[in-house]
Scaffold this active site. Structure first.
Site, mmCIF file in Angstrom:
data_model
loop_
_atom_site.group_PDB
_atom_site.id
_atom_site.type_symbol
_atom_site.label_atom_id
_atom_site.label_comp_id
_atom_site.label_asym_id
_atom_site.label_seq_id
_atom_site.Cartn_x
_atom_site.Cartn_y
_atom_site.Cartn_z
ATOM 1 N N ARG A 326 45.451 63.452 59.456
ATOM 2 C CA ARG A 326 44.037 63.486 59.843
ATOM 3 C C ARG A 326 43.547 64.915 59.843
ATOM 4 O O ARG A 326 44.262 65.828 60.272
ATOM 5 C CB ARG A 326 43.858 62.907 61.246
ATOM 6 C CG ARG A 326 44.169 61.445 61.292
ATOM 7 C CD ARG A 326 43.985 60.899 62.688
ATOM 8 N NE ARG A 326 44.540 59.555 62.739
ATOM 9 C CZ ARG A 326 44.705 58.871 63.852
ATOM 10 N NH1 ARG A 326 44.355 59.399 65.006
ATOM 11 N NH2 ARG A 326 45.212 57.667 63.808
ATOM 12 N N GLN A 344 52.835 58.275 64.947
ATOM 13 C CA GLN A 344 52.448 57.327 65.991
ATOM 14 C C GLN A 344 53.521 56.274 66.206
ATOM 15 O O GLN A 344 54.165 55.831 65.261
ATOM 16 C CB GLN A 344 51.182 56.577 65.565
ATOM 17 C CG GLN A 344 49.953 57.442 65.475
ATOM 18 C CD GLN A 344 48.780 56.620 65.001
ATOM 19 O OE1 GLN A 344 48.833 56.009 63.943
ATOM 20 N NE2 GLN A 344 47.742 56.572 65.805
ATOM 21 N N LYS A 432 38.692 50.619 73.467
ATOM 22 C CA LYS A 432 40.112 50.925 73.666
ATOM 23 C C LYS A 432 40.404 51.053 75.149
ATOM 24 O O LYS A 432 39.521 51.377 75.934
ATOM 25 C CB LYS A 432 40.462 52.309 73.078
ATOM 26 C CG LYS A 432 40.106 52.541 71.651
ATOM 27 C CD LYS A 432 40.734 53.867 71.183
ATOM 28 C CE LYS A 432 40.059 55.088 71.766
ATOM 29 N NZ LYS A 432 40.748 56.339 71.458
ATOM 30 N N HIS A 478 45.592 46.633 68.220
ATOM 31 C CA HIS A 478 46.239 47.875 67.767
ATOM 32 C C HIS A 478 46.800 48.507 69.029
ATOM 33 O O HIS A 478 46.116 48.536 70.051
ATOM 34 C CB HIS A 478 45.241 48.892 67.207
ATOM 35 C CG HIS A 478 44.313 48.398 66.157
ATOM 36 N ND1 HIS A 478 44.362 48.859 64.864
ATOM 37 C CD2 HIS A 478 43.276 47.537 66.206
ATOM 38 C CE1 HIS A 478 43.392 48.290 64.164
ATOM 39 N NE2 HIS A 478 42.716 47.494 64.951
HETATM 40 ZN ZN LIG Z 1 45.561 50.172 63.794
#
Ligand SMILES: [Zn+2]
Ligand SMILES: [Zn+2]
Length: 606
Positions: A326, A344, A432, A478
């Site tokens: 990123r 991650q 989130k 996610h």
């Molecule tokens: Zn994702």
């Protein structure tokens, strides 16, 4: 106002910052062009252009001395609203203030200025006259405030450091000088803060990262592109093992996916439209555009789509510890905390609508289990919502967002954990739940995240055959319990001050023979520990024993094993635990069992 009120603290620090500006204008008349200076969570800063002088930390004593004089003079701070035209005269030679005034003027607002030491004589700073500096007032700034009543309230302050800063944080703008400082209602609170700051410096992961040889970010490679050195890589591998182990127990299936893929994948996912400023430019392969992945999501959609799915195999939990790339602005890169190559502990859970809550709570339990394993006890949760003023930066309509948000709130309330809401922090495809952890010094760090997403299953046309034979869309979660491993290890370095628990320590034990004549015994000792999977090192260098002990203590190794005549004869080791002065003589078998137990239970102490 109550002095413990955060608003009071802000006003106090903002006033300290005005005192700093005034002190500098008095010390270097006409040379300091003030740009901006807000209070922050733990102090304040002042950005300015220095014309023909170079300001350094060596100047702090005289600046602070001047600031004390201004505090002594106990000057009042007075707020005035004036026209933009008057304000332009007041800041005639200051391009930064003129730029603010352009914006204030364009909004058709009045300019708010704060005078320090404004005299109440007629004609001084009336609406139609800004007054004369030195005669009618001591200092003035274009500023929305608020401030405390007078400079005399600012009794405990300190200047901390000088740095460079771009005007308005934009690297295309001019580089200015920034002075950081802080202020507290009492000297005691200031002293406590400075002590914590000292401790934080010792724990700085960039400093420890170098001393303990954990990672490097060589300029030859590029900013934000981190290389894990063997010691750091060991820490990371142990964390990965923990993640694999726990996820396997909890029904996750681990996959591997490529680092690049056709651009169309990210057009479908919406990243290309809404996340492009974080993505690297496409590369052309066989006359087609490919992108380096900023997220793993589209690949995991392909795992789901590998064959038709039945309601019976849901939830499907697809996990991957994967690196993504990123773009982060140069000014925001910071050691391991913000990098451009991010690993991650990612997974995507595909489930039926009736399974969402249960799955969400399971992820929650995994997160709290992991935090406890690392000895992180203090944390809270942030519900990250859309920016209501910029809804076009997100996919989907209000109803879908409200549903997802309601689910997250229901989950945190079920778990009875502290949470707060933050607008503008959501992912573009859904709200989130973020984990905010506190380290040993009480500082907050953002760690893992869980997200509920109704959009990507739609965009990738995911479906399953339900019990009634109908095709239905799964819901997607996610989640990354620790978030970025780079950031997490950076956090752990500072949390532990580099003294990792035994299971994470790059070197778990060092064997130190007193003299060379014990080489046979020490080699046997090392071999036996290695056989048990212990990361052990033999140091039989020519240095004195006390030198070697000191060296490995600095490396924060949990156990130093000193071996001499006595130990060789008796088949024992003299164990020196990290942080303890005394040595304990143990049978070799006894020590091995002790160590194995610590490691297998991932115990926190030595
Ligand atoms: Zn994702
Ligand atoms: Zn101000």
């Amino acid at each position: 106002m109550d002095k413990n009120n955060p608003e009071y603290l802000k006003a106090l620090r903002h006033t300290a910052e005005h005192i700093l500006m005034q002190a500098m204008e008095e010390l270097w008349p006409g040379k300091i062009i003030k740009a901006m200076g807000p209070p922050t969570d733990d102090g304040f800063y002042f950005d300015f252009e220095a014309k023909g002088v170079k300001i350094s930390e060596d100047d702090f004593p005289r600046i602070e001395e001047k600031m004390y004089q201004i505090v002594q003079r106990n000057l009042p701070l007075v707020r005035k609203e004036i026209s933009v035209e008057e304000a332009r005269k007041l800041f005639a030679n200051n391009p930064y203030k003129q730029e603010w005034l352009d914006e204030i003027g364009a909004r058709g607002e009045k300019a708010v200025v704060y005078y320090t030491g404004l005299k109440s004589t007629p004609g001084a700073a009336r609406r139609d006259s800004p007054g004369v500096k030195g005669e009618n007032y001591a200092f003035v700034d274009l500023c929305a405030g608020p401030h405390v009543k007078s400079t005399g309230e600012v009794k405990a302050f300190k200047l901390l450091k000088v740095a460079g800063a771009y005007w308005r944080g934009d690297e295309r703008n001019k580089m200015l000088t920034r002075i950081y400082g802080t202020a507290f209602p009492s000297q005691k609170e200031l002293d406590d803060y400075l002590k914590r700051l000292e401790e934080a410096k010792k724990r700085d992961h960039r400093k420890l990262g170098q001393e303990l040889e954990l990672f490097v970010i060589p300029s030859e490679v590029g900013p934000g592109l981190l290389i894990w050195l063997p010691n750091g890589a060991t820490v990371r591998r142990e964390i990965e093992k923990l993640i694999y182990q726990e996820q396997e127990k909890r029904g996750y299936l681990h996959v591997y996916s490529p680092h690049i893929g056709r651009k169309q994948l990210w057009v479908t996912s919406g990243h290309w439209d809404l996340y492009r400023d974080k993505m690297y430019a496409p590369m052309t392969i066989d006359e087609e555009e490919y992108l380096v992945k900023p997220m793993n999501c589209p690949f995991h959609m392909m795992v789901y789509r590998a064959r038709p799915r039945s309601y019976r195999e849901l939830p499907l939990r697809v996990a991957e510890i994967a690196s993504v790339y990123r773009y982060e602005r140069p000014g925001e890169l910071s050691g391991m905390l913000r990098v451009r190559y991010i690993t991650q502990d990612d997974a995507h859970i595909f489930c039926r609508p009736d399974q969402v809550m249960d799955e969400f709570l399971r992820v929650f339990d995994l997160i709290t289990f992991l935090l406890a394993t690392f000895g992180v006890e203090d944390y809270r949760f942030r519900i990250s919502l859309r920016d209501p003023k910029n809804k076009d930066k997100y996919l989907g309509d209000d109803a879908i967002w409200q549903e997802a948000e309601a689910k997250i709130i229901e989950a945190v309330e079920k778990k009875k954990v502290p949470y707060f809401k933050a607008e503008g922090e959501a992912a573009f495809y859904g709200p989130k739940l973020d984990v905010i952890v506190k380290d040993a010094l009480g500082r907050e760090w953002q760690a893992g995240t869980i997200q509920i997403d109704f959009m990507l299953p739609e965009r990738f046309q995911l479906e399953y055959i339900d019990a009634d034979g109908q095709k239905r869309r799964p819901v997607l979660i996610h989640r990354a319990p620790l978030g970025s491993l780079e950031r997490w290890v950076g956090f752990l370095i500072e949390h532990y001050g580099g003294a990792f628990p035994v299971w994470l320590a790059p070197i778990q034990a060092v064997v130190l023979p007193i003299t060379e004549k014990h080489n046979n015994y020490t080699q046997k000792l090392v071999d036996q520990l290695k056989e048990e999977g212990v990361r052990v090192k033999l140091d039989n260098s020519n240095q004195t024993l006390s030198y070697r002990i000191r060296h490995w203590e600095m490396q924060k190794v949990p156990y130093l094993l000193v071996v001499g005549d006595r130990e060789a004869k008796r088949g024992t080791v003299n164990v020196r635990k990290r942080g303890e002065e005394k040595q304990v003589e143990l049978e070799l078998a006894e020590f091995k069992n002790y160590l194995k137990d610590k490691i297998s239970h991932r115990s926190l102490g030595v």
